[in-house]
Design an enzyme around this catalytic site. Structure first.
Site, mmCIF file in Angstrom:
data_model
loop_
_atom_site.group_PDB
_atom_site.id
_atom_site.type_symbol
_atom_site.label_atom_id
_atom_site.label_comp_id
_atom_site.label_asym_id
_atom_site.label_seq_id
_atom_site.Cartn_x
_atom_site.Cartn_y
_atom_site.Cartn_z
ATOM 1 N N LYS A 181 -7.368 -1.144 6.467
ATOM 2 C CA LYS A 181 -7.526 -1.346 5.034
ATOM 3 C C LYS A 181 -6.259 -2.008 4.507
ATOM 4 O O LYS A 181 -5.225 -1.353 4.331
ATOM 5 C CB LYS A 181 -7.771 -0.003 4.337
ATOM 6 C CG LYS A 181 -8.218 -0.125 2.873
ATOM 7 C CD LYS A 181 -7.036 -0.130 1.959
ATOM 8 C CE LYS A 181 -7.467 -0.439 0.533
ATOM 9 N NZ LYS A 181 -6.381 -1.030 -0.259
ATOM 10 N N GLU A 184 -4.957 -4.168 -1.656
ATOM 11 C CA GLU A 184 -5.969 -4.860 -2.449
ATOM 12 C C GLU A 184 -5.555 -6.289 -2.780
ATOM 13 O O GLU A 184 -6.378 -7.207 -2.741
ATOM 14 C CB GLU A 184 -6.218 -4.091 -3.751
ATOM 15 C CG GLU A 184 -7.255 -4.737 -4.656
ATOM 16 C CD GLU A 184 -7.381 -4.027 -5.995
ATOM 17 O OE1 GLU A 184 -8.305 -4.380 -6.765
ATOM 18 O OE2 GLU A 184 -6.557 -3.129 -6.285
ATOM 19 N N GLY A 234 3.264 2.728 2.399
ATOM 20 C CA GLY A 234 3.104 2.489 0.969
ATOM 21 C C GLY A 234 3.942 3.461 0.161
ATOM 22 O O GLY A 234 4.949 3.985 0.629
ATOM 23 N N GLY A 235 3.498 3.726 -1.060
ATOM 24 C CA GLY A 235 4.245 4.559 -1.986
ATOM 25 C C GLY A 235 4.192 6.043 -1.656
ATOM 26 O O GLY A 235 3.228 6.541 -1.067
ATOM 27 N N GLY A 239 1.174 8.630 -0.484
ATOM 28 C CA GLY A 239 1.387 9.291 0.802
ATOM 29 C C GLY A 239 1.211 10.796 0.727
ATOM 30 O O GLY A 239 0.628 11.421 1.621
ATOM 31 N N GLU A 256 4.856 6.015 6.312
ATOM 32 C CA GLU A 256 6.098 5.271 6.082
ATOM 33 C C GLU A 256 6.121 4.947 4.604
ATOM 34 O O GLU A 256 5.360 4.105 4.127
ATOM 35 C CB GLU A 256 6.130 4.013 6.955
ATOM 36 C CG GLU A 256 7.530 3.441 7.104
ATOM 37 C CD GLU A 256 7.797 2.314 6.130
ATOM 38 O OE1 GLU A 256 8.401 2.604 5.065
ATOM 39 O OE2 GLU A 256 7.421 1.173 6.415
ATOM 40 N N CYS A 290 10.787 -1.693 1.435
ATOM 41 C CA CYS A 290 11.074 -0.262 1.414
ATOM 42 C C CYS A 290 12.489 0.043 1.874
ATOM 43 O O CYS A 290 13.061 1.065 1.506
ATOM 44 C CB CYS A 290 10.063 0.486 2.287
ATOM 45 S SG CYS A 290 9.985 -0.133 3.989
ATOM 46 N N GLU A 391 12.681 4.298 -6.780
ATOM 47 C CA GLU A 391 12.481 3.028 -6.087
ATOM 48 C C GLU A 391 11.941 1.983 -7.059
ATOM 49 O O GLU A 391 10.888 2.164 -7.663
ATOM 50 C CB GLU A 391 11.502 3.202 -4.916
ATOM 51 C CG GLU A 391 11.365 1.940 -4.081
ATOM 52 C CD GLU A 391 10.482 2.133 -2.872
ATOM 53 O OE1 GLU A 391 10.791 1.554 -1.823
ATOM 54 O OE2 GLU A 391 9.467 2.871 -2.980
#
Length: 496
Positions: A181, A184, A234-235, A239, A256, A290, A391
């Site tokens: 996936k 988007e 991702g964020g 997560g 991660e 990141c 972040e």
């Protein structure tokens, strides 16, 4: 600004269970962040598409034509994937540039990385060894590893083709099926990679690529009873949600997540190297990384000189057309994301930060049409400021002086994140001592943002769990099994 090779894509279709078809969700219009021109219209997946893909993946995994292949036969397919990526290197590099706006020289590196990742894990598949363990009785004991089954891989928008490869290659090498996936907003390179996997001979159903919203596609994947593992980049907020759902299924996850990485410049550092390394660590990829070194700690005796040099160099960075060979910073991914970065800049000023450079959108050279933002440096803040703790995922650096090693380590570790860090010093004993004291998964010494596919990568604390790359990278997609093989000549004594 040039277009891309549309032969890499299959019109507006997605890849479900080894077949190209229109997704049942609405259409997504992919735009080029550098000028907002349309790249392509892509149909998106629904929960029904997810179910079809996962069921097909489960059937394909159980059949002997993938997990049942001898490891060198699976490795041969992965080598073909790598060769096809190489054969289309420039076309994929341009597609990645259009997908998320990264400069062309950076996307070329990402495409090379993807090919090398498939080669590395093909080699891992052929060379991984199980073990015969020391026996404690009249039996032979063995520890072996087997594939998990269906893996859901959820990747971010900042480096799609490299991130896809870092999940697909080890999962496939281990004998799993994978439902990928992509983010988007960046579906294009992932769909091109699906085509390459198909052409390389990955069996039908073993790979699916499902573009769409995380709240629809990602959620359905994580909840699906046939999905045996989720690997997510991702964020941190998303997560955590994945981890909660995985806990209900007792399903392993690799996460991660975010970072707020400290970069440390000691008084004895080579300042030429440190200036260039700090700039690269925060402003390459326009800060959308990141591992971006977004907190800069500089020894107080050299603080003023170093920050002056750094600011002058930042103002000379070339921000603009990602198709140009000399561009160093392209646009941010979207209008919404640039506005988020701008809100953080406003917050830093509100908290008393002194703006040394940047803090605005560039003008001229047609940059007004895209989502560009200038490299931005602040000082005058403390480590508890929001821009030092949250972040930003953009080209914003905060410089802070430090007086001694102990207070430095306390400040550097004063973060919920623990993904990466950088140290600049000529003192090898200090470098070792400080690198051991930093609560982070990766430390760079006198360099920054360098990677080897053979070396594990992952975070501590709220930067995630699990590891990608290296030996750990393939073992993350396998389950261990113990086998006891009776060697006794007489029946078990209990049965007499």
């Amino acid at each position: 600004m040039s277009a891309f090779d549309r032969d890499l894509l299959e019109n507006d279709k997605i890849f479900v269970g080894g077949e190209w078809r229109r997704g049942a969700g609405g259409a997504y219009v992919s735009i080029y962040p550098a000028d907002q021109s349309v790249n392509a219209e892509v149909s998106t997946a629904t929960a029904r598409d997810v179910d079809d893909a996962v069921v097909a993946a489960d059937v394909a995994w159980r059949k002997a034509d993938w997990a049942g292949l001898k490891v060198h036969e699976r490795a041969a397919v992965l080598h073909r994937v790598a060769s096809l990526i190489d054969a289309r290197h420039e076309a994929l590099s341009v597609l990645q540039r259009r997908d998320n706006g990264k400069p062309i020289n950076e996307t070329r590196g990402l495409v090379r990385s993807a090919a090398n990742t498939f080669r590395y894990f093909a080699s891992c598949a052929e060379t991984l060894e199980d073990s015969v363990t020391p026996s404690r009785g009249d039996y032979l004991t063995m520890s072996v590893h087997e594939p998990l089954g269906v893996v859901a891989a959820i990747t971010p928008w900042n480096s799609p083709i490299a991130s896809d490869a870092q999940k697909l290659a080890p999962a496939l090498a281990a004998g799993n099926s994978v439902v990928l996936k992509p983010a988007e907003v960046t579906p294009l390179t992932s769909l091109a990679l699906a085509r390459i996997c198909d052409e390389a001979g990955v069996p039908k159903g073993v790979v699916s690529v499902l573009p769409g919203k995380g709240s629809v596609v990602g959620d359905a994947l994580v909840r699906h009873p046939l999905v045996a593992k989720v690997s997510f980049t991702g964020g941190t907020t998303v997560g955590r949600g994945i981890a909660r759902l995985a806990a209900e299924k007792l399903m392993p996850v690799s996460l991660e997540l975010g970072g707020k990485s400290p970069t440390i410049v000691f008084e004895d550092a080579d300042l030429d190297h440190a200036v260039n390394g700090v700039l690269f660590g925060i402003f390459s990829s326009s800060g959308e990384s990141c591992i971006a070194g977004s907190r800069l700690f500089v020894a107080r005796p050299i603080y003023d000189e170093f920050v002056r040099r750094l600011t002058r160099a930042a103002q000379c960075l070339r921000v603009g057309d990602p198709s140009r060979e000399d561009t160093q910073m392209g646009p941010l991914i979207s209008k919404q994301h640039r506005e988020s970065v701008e809100r953080y800049v406003a917050k830093a000023i509100e908290e008393g930060g002194r703006l040394l450079c940047g803090g605005e959108r560039p003008t001229g050279n047609a940059r007004e049409a895209g989502f560009f933002y200038l490299p931005t440096i602040f000082d005058g803040l403390t480590n508890d400021a929001r821009v030092c703790q949250e972040e930003i995922f953009g080209p914003v650096l905060v410089a802070l002086p430090f007086d001694d090693e102990q207070s430095l380590i306390e400040q550097a570790n004063d973060s919920v994140f623990g993904l990466a860090a950088g140290i600049w010093t000529r003192d090898y004993k200090r470098a070792w001592r400080v690198s051991k004291a930093l609560a982070t998964g990766t430390v760079w010494i006198n360099t920054y943002k360098q990677f080897s596919i053979s070396t594990p990568f992952g975070g501590w604390k709220e930067s995630g769990m699990g590891r990608e790359k290296g030996y750990f990278g393939i073992r993350e997609y396998m389950r261990q099994k113990s086998i006891y093989w009776g060697m006794n000549e007489q029946p078990l004594a209990w049965a007499k």
